[in-house]
Write a protein that holds these residues in place. Structure first.
Motif, PDB file in Angstrom:
ATOM      1  N   ARG A 365       0.852  -1.202   0.000  1.00  0.00           N
ATOM      2  CA  ARG A 365       0.000   0.000   0.000  1.00  0.00           C
ATOM      3  C   ARG A 365       0.887   1.252   0.000  1.00  0.00           C
ATOM      4  O   ARG A 365       0.584   2.242  -0.659  1.00  0.00           O
ATOM      5  N   GLY A 368       2.214   2.137  -3.378  1.00  0.00           N
ATOM      6  CA  GLY A 368       1.253   2.551  -4.401  1.00  0.00           C
ATOM      7  C   GLY A 368       0.150   1.573  -4.735  1.00  0.00           C
ATOM      8  O   GLY A 368      -0.640   1.835  -5.651  1.00  0.00           O
ATOM      9  N   ALA A 369       0.080   0.435  -4.020  1.00  0.00           N
ATOM     10  CA  ALA A 369      -1.021  -0.494  -4.311  1.00  0.00           C
ATOM     11  C   ALA A 369      -2.320   0.077  -3.747  1.00  0.00           C
ATOM     12  O   ALA A 369      -2.357   0.521  -2.600  1.00  0.00           O
ATOM     13  N   SER A 370      -3.353   0.057  -4.554  1.00  0.00           N
ATOM     14  CA  SER A 370      -4.656   0.527  -4.075  1.00  0.00           C
ATOM     15  C   SER A 370      -5.370  -0.641  -3.389  1.00  0.00           C
ATOM     16  O   SER A 370      -4.902  -1.794  -3.454  1.00  0.00           O
TER      17      SER A 370
ATOM     18  N   LEU B  62      -1.095   6.956   4.646  1.00  0.00           N
ATOM     19  CA  LEU B  62      -1.157   5.597   5.184  1.00  0.00           C
ATOM     20  C   LEU B  62      -2.106   5.532   6.374  1.00  0.00           C
ATOM     21  O   LEU B  62      -2.484   4.458   6.819  1.00  0.00           O
ATOM     22  N   ASP B  82      -9.339   6.391  -2.717  1.00  0.00           N
ATOM     23  CA  ASP B  82      -8.214   5.473  -2.491  1.00  0.00           C
ATOM     24  C   ASP B  82      -7.326   5.351  -3.730  1.00  0.00           C
ATOM     25  O   ASP B  82      -6.106   5.342  -3.623  1.00  0.00           O
ATOM     26  N   GLU B  83      -7.946   5.303  -4.891  1.00  0.00           N
ATOM     27  CA  GLU B  83      -7.177   5.113  -6.121  1.00  0.00           C
ATOM     28  C   GLU B  83      -6.239   6.306  -6.356  1.00  0.00           C
ATOM     29  O   GLU B  83      -5.065   6.122  -6.695  1.00  0.00           O
ATOM     30  N   SER B  86      -3.432   6.313  -3.779  1.00  0.00           N
ATOM     31  CA  SER B  86      -2.465   5.248  -4.086  1.00  0.00           C
ATOM     32  C   SER B  86      -1.558   5.694  -5.223  1.00  0.00           C
ATOM     33  O   SER B  86      -0.347   5.440  -5.215  1.00  0.00           O
ATOM     34  N   ARG B  87      -2.151   6.354  -6.187  1.00  0.00           N
ATOM     35  CA  ARG B  87      -1.383   6.841  -7.330  1.00  0.00           C
ATOM     36  C   ARG B  87      -0.362   7.894  -6.870  1.00  0.00           C
ATOM     37  O   ARG B  87       0.783   7.906  -7.332  1.00  0.00           O
ATOM     38  N   ARG B  89       0.990   8.108  -3.874  1.00  0.00           N
ATOM     39  CA  ARG B  89       2.069   7.395  -3.157  1.00  0.00           C
ATOM     40  C   ARG B  89       3.008   6.713  -4.141  1.00  0.00           C
ATOM     41  O   ARG B  89       4.211   6.655  -3.939  1.00  0.00           O
ATOM     42  N   ASN B  90       2.406   6.186  -5.206  1.00  0.00           N
ATOM     43  CA  ASN B  90       3.213   5.444  -6.178  1.00  0.00           C
ATOM     44  C   ASN B  90       4.104   6.372  -6.994  1.00  0.00           C
ATOM     45  O   ASN B  90       5.281   6.077  -7.215  1.00  0.00           O
ATOM     46  N   PHE B 118       2.891  -1.337  -9.519  1.00  0.00           N
ATOM     47  CA  PHE B 118       1.610  -0.650  -9.290  1.00  0.00           C
ATOM     48  C   PHE B 118       1.515   0.670 -10.059  1.00  0.00           C
ATOM     49  O   PHE B 118       0.652   1.490  -9.770  1.00  0.00           O
ATOM     50  N   ARG B 120       0.534   3.237 -12.694  1.00  0.00           N
ATOM     51  CA  ARG B 120      -0.655   3.389 -13.539  1.00  0.00           C
ATOM     52  C   ARG B 120      -0.183   3.743 -14.945  1.00  0.00           C
ATOM     53  O   ARG B 120       0.807   4.435 -15.121  1.00  0.00           O
TER      54      ARG B 120
END
Lengths: 464, 260
Positions: A365, A368-370, B62, B82-83, B86-87, B89-90, B118, B120
């Motif tokens: 997570r 970057g994992a949703s 987090l 959330d998506e 998450s993006r 963070r990624n 992960f 996108r």
């Protein structure tokens, strides 16, 4: 959400890493799916086999019985006669209508077999020779007496006797040579002879009928005396005195009466007229109707009962089909239970894994994992277990089927219509097993995957 | 106007957070506000249980705040799903943890390229991903250990691999939770030097949670937190205050004149 390719790589990697969990989870599914495919294929195979012996797109119509005489189809008011046959032929979805006429008076058979004189009361009926179309015995199953009518027949008397040619016999009434009456018997009768009669009397069993006929010297030797109007028990008043005819046993047919002999219907009509009268010569004992589709059996049965006041003879095929259906259902239920328990086991294993892999989930997570990615990862692992277990299950089922077939060939006696395989591993059964396996694994993995996805990353990361 | 346009990378306002419920409820953060400008190195110091790690987790998405607003790199956390988080963070945030959090079953290189799984959209070919992984491993001086497993590495090496993983997607914000907590003095110094280089060379903003003075001494700004409140340090930019970063965008702000 991550791409399917990356998800597949991640799932594959995790599966290899957690192979022990993977194997434990898959084991029950393998057994369940193997059982599912094994029993369903066995059921389909045996069903096809039974349907070949007792086609259920064919029904037999009889008159309602209230007395012993009624059993011969002679119940007053509800007779099976030509008018009924005509009405049935007009009904939609009827492919063929074949009346059967029982020999309505006593007859006694005499057969010299292995130097033994076998005497027995004969049960028999007649069918239209056209009904045997396609049967190997059809060319010889003819109403020879009708064909000989008006023709000059060879004399065989008075004494000294002139011999009749092969397949002919000397009729004592006019001392001329008549063709022997062609007769057929059923496989069931042969089975009864083999399993009940021959064994207890030390007589040879009959294997393939063609071989049996050849071994005994050909059709000329397959001679059976039949004393019309005679019986081993008391005989009621008949219109004629007993007389002897000779028959020739042509072979086995599925169209033959299960217990007894079947001859061309013309003979039975004449014999019934001779011994019982005109009515008996025009009354059928049953009418076999073949329908275009077995799906029509239900509505057609209703028509027969409601409109014609007649009823359907319980079909052996249907009875077998019901038994097979019930047995299949039972085993499918067991398979279903095994797979369900396995799915619960998978859920348990996955809950354990989610717990053990909390920190990993937190890390994924963080990088970057949703939630959808984490859920997809666990469901992907569950689906992979289902796929692999399903494929192994199919392999196990097919192997078990091959083993059963092999054992069947080695240890079972020869059965009528014995197929090469008792199993019908149809593509849709295998595909269904695979889908079933994947679906149940997904179902088992759903709750743990959802829990993993909803896990707070910060808390997951602090796991010790 | 989005905070990022002022080069404010992190903007926290009146953050509250509590754990537990009823009598067991513990307030960890009690109205924290904080701004961090682009290119800054900010040290968040305080005693254990003061709420500094919780604050870091809230900044990284987090963990969630019960009250208050969080805006990081122009993303309002309350509005983002959330998506999107998450993006973020990624793509734009890197994390470095005290306990490294490397996956033992993966090689160092596989650990480093994990964020790529992960990504996108198109993350590049496998070859490009591998090259980027080796590049960041080279950046932390461990390219030759790419095929090793974490269990074969020393603590310092593990933390360098973790830093390489955090750098994989060229983040704008690096969140470090006690990054030297499990390292000896010498190794800790090397890691601090690495952070300093990353900040100086790449302009990456760093928020470092620490209770070690040698780490906080390298920061441009030190925020002290106690009992869920900021008790020391310039936390919030005053309205109308000139933002030095506006004059020199993306220029690293480095602590000077402090000894490690």
């Amino acid at each position: 959400m991550m791409s399917p390719g990356r998800l597949a790589r991640l799932v594959g990697h995790n599966a290899v890493r957690n192979r022990r969990h993977f194997a434990l989870s898959a084991f029950g599914i393998v057994i369940g799916i193997a059982a599912f495919i094994f029993f369903l294929s066995l059921s389909m195979g045996v069903r096809g086999w039974v349907m070949q012996m007792f086609p259920i797109d064919e029904v037999e119509i009889i008159a309602p019985r209230t007395s012993l005489i009624g059993a011969l189809g002679m119940e007053s008011g509800k007779r099976l006669d030509e008018s009924v046959v005509a009405r049935l032929r007009e009904h939609d979805g009827v492919r063929s209508v074949v009346p059967r006429m029982a020999i309505g008076f006593p007859a006694m058979g005499v057969w010299w077999y292995e130097s033994t004189k076998l005497q027995f009361d004969v049960v028999g009926d007649g069918i239209d020779p056209g009904y045997l179309e396609g049967d190997p015995t059809a060319p010889l199953f003819r109403d020879y007496e009708a064909e000989e009518k008006g023709k000059q027949l060879a004399a065989c008397g008075p004494a000294p006797k002139y011999p009749c040619p092969s397949l002919y016999y000397c009729d004592k009434r006019d001392l001329t040579c008549h063709h022997r009456v062609p007769m057929l018997i059923s496989r069931k009768l042969v089975e009864i002879y083999n399993t009940q009669f021959a064994k207890s009397r030390g007589l040879p069993v009959i294997g393939a009928m063609e071989e049996f006929i050849v071994q005994r010297g050909g059709l000329g030797k397959m001679r059976l005396h039949m004393d019309l109007g005679a019986s081993m028990v008391q005989v009621a008043n008949l219109k004629a005195t007993p007389r002897r005819i000779e028959g020739v046993l042509l072979g086995i047919s599925d169209k033959a009466i299960p217990i007894g002999v079947t001859v061309p219907i013309g003979y039975v009509e004449r014999w019934n007229r001779e011994y019982l009268g005109e009515d008996a010569a025009k009354t059928y004992s049953s009418i076999a109707v073949r329908l275009d589709s077995k799906d029509d059996v239900g509505p057609f049965g209703t028509y027969v009962e409601k409109q014609l006041g007649l009823r359907l003879q319980d079909s052996q095929g249907q009875q077998f089909a019901v038994v097979i259906f019930v047995v299949t259902l039972f085993f499918l239920l067991i398979s279903f239970c095994i797979v369900t328990i396995s799915a619960i086991n998978i859920a348990h294993n996955f809950f354990m894994q989610v717990s053990e892999r909390r920190r990993e989930i937190g890390l994924l997570r963080a990088v970057g994992a949703s939630q959808a990615d984490v859920r997809g990862m666990f469901l992907g692992e569950a689906a992979l277990i289902g796929l692999v277990a399903g494929i192994i299950g199919i392999g196990v089922a097919v192997a078990a089927g091959a083993a059963v077939n092999l054992a069947g060939r080695q240890f079972l006696p020869e059965l009528p219509f014995q197929p090469d395989s008792f199993f019908a591993f149809e593509w849709w059964i295998l595909a269904g097993g695979l889908v079933f396996s994947v679906l149940f694994c997904l179902l088992g993995g759903l709750l743990p995957a959802t829990r993993a996805a909803r896990m707070a990353p910060a808390q997951a990361l602090v796991q010790q | 106007m989005p905070a990022e346009s002022h080069n404010t990378v992190v903007r926290l306002r009146d953050i509250h957070k509590a754990y537990g419920s009823g009598a067991a409820r513990t307030e960890v953060l009690r109205g924290v506000s904080l701004d961090i400008r682009a290119g800054e190195v900010v040290a968040l110091v305080g005693q254990s249980g003061s709420g500094k790690s919780t604050l870091l987790n809230i900044v990284g998405g987090l963990d969630t705040a019960e009250q208050g607003s969080v805006e990081v790199l122009g993303t309002d956390y309350a509005a983002a799903g959330d998506e999107r988080l998450s993006r973020l963070r990624n793509d734009r945030i890197g994390f470095v943890f005290q306990s490294f959090n490397l996956l033992d079953h993966l090689t160092c290189l596989s650990n480093v390229v994990l964020p790529g799984s992960f990504a996108r959209g198109h993350a590049g070919s496998r070859k490009a991903v591998k090259e980027r992984g080796l590049e960041v491993l080279g950046r932390v001086g461990l390219a030759e250990l790419a095929a090793r497993r974490p269990s074969e590495l020393s603590g310092g090496q593990k933390q360098r691999v973790a830093i390489a993983r955090a750098l994989f997607h060229r983040p704008q914000l690096l969140l470090c939770d006690e990054p030297t907590g499990n390292l000896d003095t010498e190794t800790g110094r090397e890691v601090i030097d690495l952070f300093t280089d990353i900040n100086r060379d790449d302009g990456v903003t760093l928020l470092i949670v620490t209770h070690e003075e040698r780490v906080s001494n390298t920061a441009g700004r030190v925020i002290r937190i106690a009992d869920g409140l900021i008790v020391e340090g310039e936390a919030v930019l005053e309205p109308g205050e000139s933002d030095p970063a506006d004059e020199a965008p993306a220029r690293p702000v480095k602590a000077e004149g402090r000894s490690a």
